[in-house]
Structure formats: C-alpha cells, structure tokens
Design a protein around this motif. Structure first.
Motif, PDB file in Angstrom:
ATOM      1  N   ALA A  95       0.831  -1.205   0.000  1.00  0.00           N
ATOM      2  CA  ALA A  95       0.000   0.000   0.000  1.00  0.00           C
ATOM      3  C   ALA A  95       0.865   1.254   0.000  1.00  0.00           C
ATOM      4  CB  ALA A  95      -0.939   0.003   1.210  1.00  0.00           C
ATOM      5  N   LYS A  96       2.019   1.179   0.662  1.00  0.00           N
ATOM      6  CA  LYS A  96       2.924   2.333   0.701  1.00  0.00           C
ATOM      7  C   LYS A  96       3.363   2.744  -0.700  1.00  0.00           C
ATOM      8  CE  LYS A  96       4.648   1.259   5.276  1.00  0.00           C
ATOM      9  NZ  LYS A  96       5.776   0.791   6.074  1.00  0.00           N
ATOM     10  N   ASP A  97       3.556   1.754  -1.579  1.00  0.00           N
ATOM     11  CA  ASP A  97       3.966   2.041  -2.959  1.00  0.00           C
ATOM     12  C   ASP A  97       2.897   2.822  -3.722  1.00  0.00           C
ATOM     13  OD1 ASP A  97       6.312   0.671  -2.471  1.00  0.00           O
ATOM     14  OD2 ASP A  97       5.575  -1.224  -3.320  1.00  0.00           O
ATOM     15  N   PHE A  98       1.655   2.706  -3.286  1.00  0.00           N
ATOM     16  CA  PHE A  98       0.543   3.398  -3.934  1.00  0.00           C
ATOM     17  C   PHE A  98       0.160   4.687  -3.202  1.00  0.00           C
ATOM     18  CE2 PHE A  98       0.186  -0.974  -5.350  1.00  0.00           C
ATOM     19  CZ  PHE A  98      -0.147  -0.843  -6.681  1.00  0.00           C
ATOM     20  N   GLY A  99       0.940   5.033  -2.175  1.00  0.00           N
ATOM     21  CA  GLY A  99       0.659   6.248  -1.424  1.00  0.00           C
ATOM     22  C   GLY A  99      -0.398   6.092  -0.345  1.00  0.00           C
ATOM     23  N   TYR A 100      -0.649   4.860   0.077  1.00  0.00           N
ATOM     24  CA  TYR A 100      -1.646   4.582   1.114  1.00  0.00           C
ATOM     25  C   TYR A 100      -0.964   3.968   2.325  1.00  0.00           C
ATOM     26  CZ  TYR A 100      -5.151   5.247  -2.534  1.00  0.00           C
ATOM     27  OH  TYR A 100      -5.928   5.770  -3.531  1.00  0.00           O
ATOM     28  N   SER A 101      -1.737   3.824   3.388  1.00  0.00           N
ATOM     29  CA  SER A 101      -1.211   3.119   4.553  1.00  0.00           C
ATOM     30  C   SER A 101      -2.318   2.276   5.159  1.00  0.00           C
ATOM     31  CB  SER A 101      -0.675   4.104   5.592  1.00  0.00           C
ATOM     32  OG  SER A 101      -1.721   4.876   6.138  1.00  0.00           O
ATOM     33  N   MET A 102      -1.931   1.190   5.747  1.00  0.00           N
ATOM     34  CA  MET A 102      -2.843   0.293   6.462  1.00  0.00           C
ATOM     35  C   MET A 102      -2.182  -0.034   7.784  1.00  0.00           C
ATOM     36  SD  MET A 102      -3.697  -2.332   3.298  1.00  0.00           S
ATOM     37  CE  MET A 102      -4.250  -3.612   4.386  1.00  0.00           C
ATOM     38  N   SER A 103      -2.932   0.057   8.855  1.00  0.00           N
ATOM     39  CA  SER A 103      -2.364  -0.309  10.150  1.00  0.00           C
ATOM     40  C   SER A 103      -3.303  -1.271  10.862  1.00  0.00           C
ATOM     41  CB  SER A 103      -2.155   0.937  11.024  1.00  0.00           C
ATOM     42  OG  SER A 103      -3.396   1.483  11.429  1.00  0.00           O
ATOM     43  N   LEU A 104      -2.718  -2.153  11.630  1.00  0.00           N
ATOM     44  CA  LEU A 104      -3.532  -3.095  12.395  1.00  0.00           C
ATOM     45  C   LEU A 104      -4.450  -2.355  13.359  1.00  0.00           C
ATOM     46  CD1 LEU A 104      -1.050  -5.983  13.237  1.00  0.00           C
ATOM     47  CD2 LEU A 104      -3.077  -6.097  11.790  1.00  0.00           C
ATOM     48  N   SER A 105      -3.920  -1.329  14.021  1.00  0.00           N
ATOM     49  CA  SER A 105      -4.756  -0.605  14.982  1.00  0.00           C
ATOM     50  C   SER A 105      -5.939   0.058  14.278  1.00  0.00           C
ATOM     51  CB  SER A 105      -3.938   0.422  15.753  1.00  0.00           C
ATOM     52  OG  SER A 105      -3.392   1.384  14.890  1.00  0.00           O
ATOM     53  N   GLY A 106      -5.720   0.594  13.095  1.00  0.00           N
ATOM     54  CA  GLY A 106      -6.811   1.203  12.343  1.00  0.00           C
ATOM     55  C   GLY A 106      -7.858   0.183  11.932  1.00  0.00           C
ATOM     56  N   VAL A 107      -7.397  -0.980  11.500  1.00  0.00           N
ATOM     57  CA  VAL A 107      -8.319  -2.043  11.098  1.00  0.00           C
ATOM     58  C   VAL A 107      -9.110  -2.542  12.298  1.00  0.00           C
ATOM     59  CG1 VAL A 107      -8.458  -4.421  10.236  1.00  0.00           C
ATOM     60  CG2 VAL A 107      -6.977  -2.754   9.087  1.00  0.00           C
ATOM     61  N   PHE A 108      -8.441  -2.764  13.426  1.00  0.00           N
ATOM     62  CA  PHE A 108      -9.136  -3.247  14.624  1.00  0.00           C
ATOM     63  C   PHE A 108     -10.166  -2.231  15.104  1.00  0.00           C
ATOM     64  CE2 PHE A 108      -5.311  -5.999  15.433  1.00  0.00           C
ATOM     65  CZ  PHE A 108      -5.979  -7.200  15.272  1.00  0.00           C
ATOM     66  N   GLU A 109      -9.780  -0.964  15.142  1.00  0.00           N
ATOM     67  CA  GLU A 109     -10.700   0.060  15.622  1.00  0.00           C
ATOM     68  C   GLU A 109     -11.922   0.166  14.712  1.00  0.00           C
ATOM     69  OE1 GLU A 109     -10.653   4.681  17.133  1.00  0.00           O
ATOM     70  OE2 GLU A 109      -8.773   3.589  16.936  1.00  0.00           O
ATOM     71  N   THR A 110     -11.697   0.146  13.405  1.00  0.00           N
ATOM     72  CA  THR A 110     -12.814   0.214  12.459  1.00  0.00           C
ATOM     73  C   THR A 110     -13.708  -1.011  12.583  1.00  0.00           C
ATOM     74  OG1 THR A 110     -11.493   1.532  10.932  1.00  0.00           O
ATOM     75  CG2 THR A 110     -13.423   0.414  10.007  1.00  0.00           C
ATOM     76  N   ALA A 111     -13.098  -2.170  12.708  1.00  0.00           N
ATOM     77  CA  ALA A 111     -13.879  -3.409  12.840  1.00  0.00           C
ATOM     78  C   ALA A 111     -14.702  -3.399  14.128  1.00  0.00           C
ATOM     79  CB  ALA A 111     -12.949  -4.621  12.815  1.00  0.00           C
ATOM     80  N   MET A 112     -14.116  -2.897  15.206  1.00  0.00           N
ATOM     81  CA  MET A 112     -14.850  -2.839  16.467  1.00  0.00           C
ATOM     82  C   MET A 112     -16.020  -1.860  16.360  1.00  0.00           C
ATOM     83  SD  MET A 112     -11.711  -3.085  19.169  1.00  0.00           S
ATOM     84  CE  MET A 112     -12.707  -3.190  20.645  1.00  0.00           C
ATOM     85  N   GLU A 113     -15.794  -0.716  15.712  1.00  0.00           N
ATOM     86  CA  GLU A 113     -16.883   0.246  15.523  1.00  0.00           C
ATOM     87  C   GLU A 113     -17.989  -0.347  14.657  1.00  0.00           C
ATOM     88  OE1 GLU A 113     -15.133   3.876  14.103  1.00  0.00           O
ATOM     89  OE2 GLU A 113     -14.316   4.372  16.079  1.00  0.00           O
ATOM     90  N   ASP A 114     -17.617  -1.091  13.622  1.00  0.00           N
ATOM     91  CA  ASP A 114     -18.612  -1.747  12.772  1.00  0.00           C
ATOM     92  C   ASP A 114     -19.407  -2.782  13.560  1.00  0.00           C
ATOM     93  OD1 ASP A 114     -17.774  -0.218  10.636  1.00  0.00           O
ATOM     94  OD2 ASP A 114     -16.657  -1.843   9.650  1.00  0.00           O
ATOM     95  N   ALA A 115     -18.722  -3.541  14.415  1.00  0.00           N
ATOM     96  CA  ALA A 115     -19.398  -4.556  15.226  1.00  0.00           C
ATOM     97  C   ALA A 115     -20.367  -3.905  16.212  1.00  0.00           C
ATOM     98  CB  ALA A 115     -18.373  -5.405  15.976  1.00  0.00           C
ATOM     99  N   ILE A 116     -19.955  -2.798  16.806  1.00  0.00           N
ATOM    100  CA  ILE A 116     -20.834  -2.067  17.732  1.00  0.00           C
ATOM    101  C   ILE A 116     -22.060  -1.572  16.989  1.00  0.00           C
ATOM    102  CG2 ILE A 116     -21.033   0.017  19.155  1.00  0.00           C
ATOM    103  CD1 ILE A 116     -17.938  -0.351  19.681  1.00  0.00           C
TER     104      ILE A 116
END
Length: 100
Positions: A37-58
C-alpha cells in the motif's frame, strides 16, 4: 486551540492495548498488503483495522439490539471527565483565594 495552551486529552481519546490471535495466512497477507500500500501512497495499520472493525461490530449490534454502546460509553466518559473538571476547577478556585 491555542499555540501554547491546549485542552487536556479526554479519557475517551486514551488508547488501550489489545491482544488477538490471527491465523498466519491472514496476518501475512495483511502485512504484505500493508507494505504494498505504501507504494501506492496509502497506509494500512492493524490498529486502524481493529478500531474500524470494532466500531462496525458495535454498529451492527446497535441495529440488532437498539442500544448504542458507543454512545453509552462516551456518555459515561463525558460524565467522568466533567466531574473531574469541576473538581479541579473548584480546587484551583480555592487555591487562588488563599493566595490573596
């Protein structure tokens, strides 16, 4: 906010450490995608994924139960923060009167 004076971080902004077990192929795939993702100018983080997933579950559970647990938790934190702020304001007011 000001340049030198900023509001203290509220408790709902605090981070918590969580530990989860993820299947190796999923973790390896995420790590590879995150680096690519960095090569495409993006970023992905585990903490971001976990937080988003938890918010979706809530949110999903809110649709089922009708109870917004995120709002419940935020309301409790707001009450706690407000009482802490009022207590510190009262204490500082008492100190300023003693100095006179």
């Amino acid at each position: 906010m000001g340049k030198y004076v900023t509001k203290n971080q509220e408790e709902d902004d605090e981070k918590r450490v969580v530990s989860v077990r993820i299947r190796r192929p999923v973790f390896d795939a995420f790590r590879g995608a995150s680096m690519a993702a960095k090569d495409f100018g993006y970023s992905m983080s585990l903490s971001g994924v976990f937080e988003t997933a938890m918010e979706d579950a809530i949110s999903e559970f809110k649709d089922i139960s009708g109870i917004d647990y995120k709002d419940v938790a935020k309301t409790e934190l707001d009450k706690k923060w407000e009482s802490k702020y009022k207590a510190s304001k009262k204490a500082s007011k008492g100190k300023s009167q003693k100095r006179d």
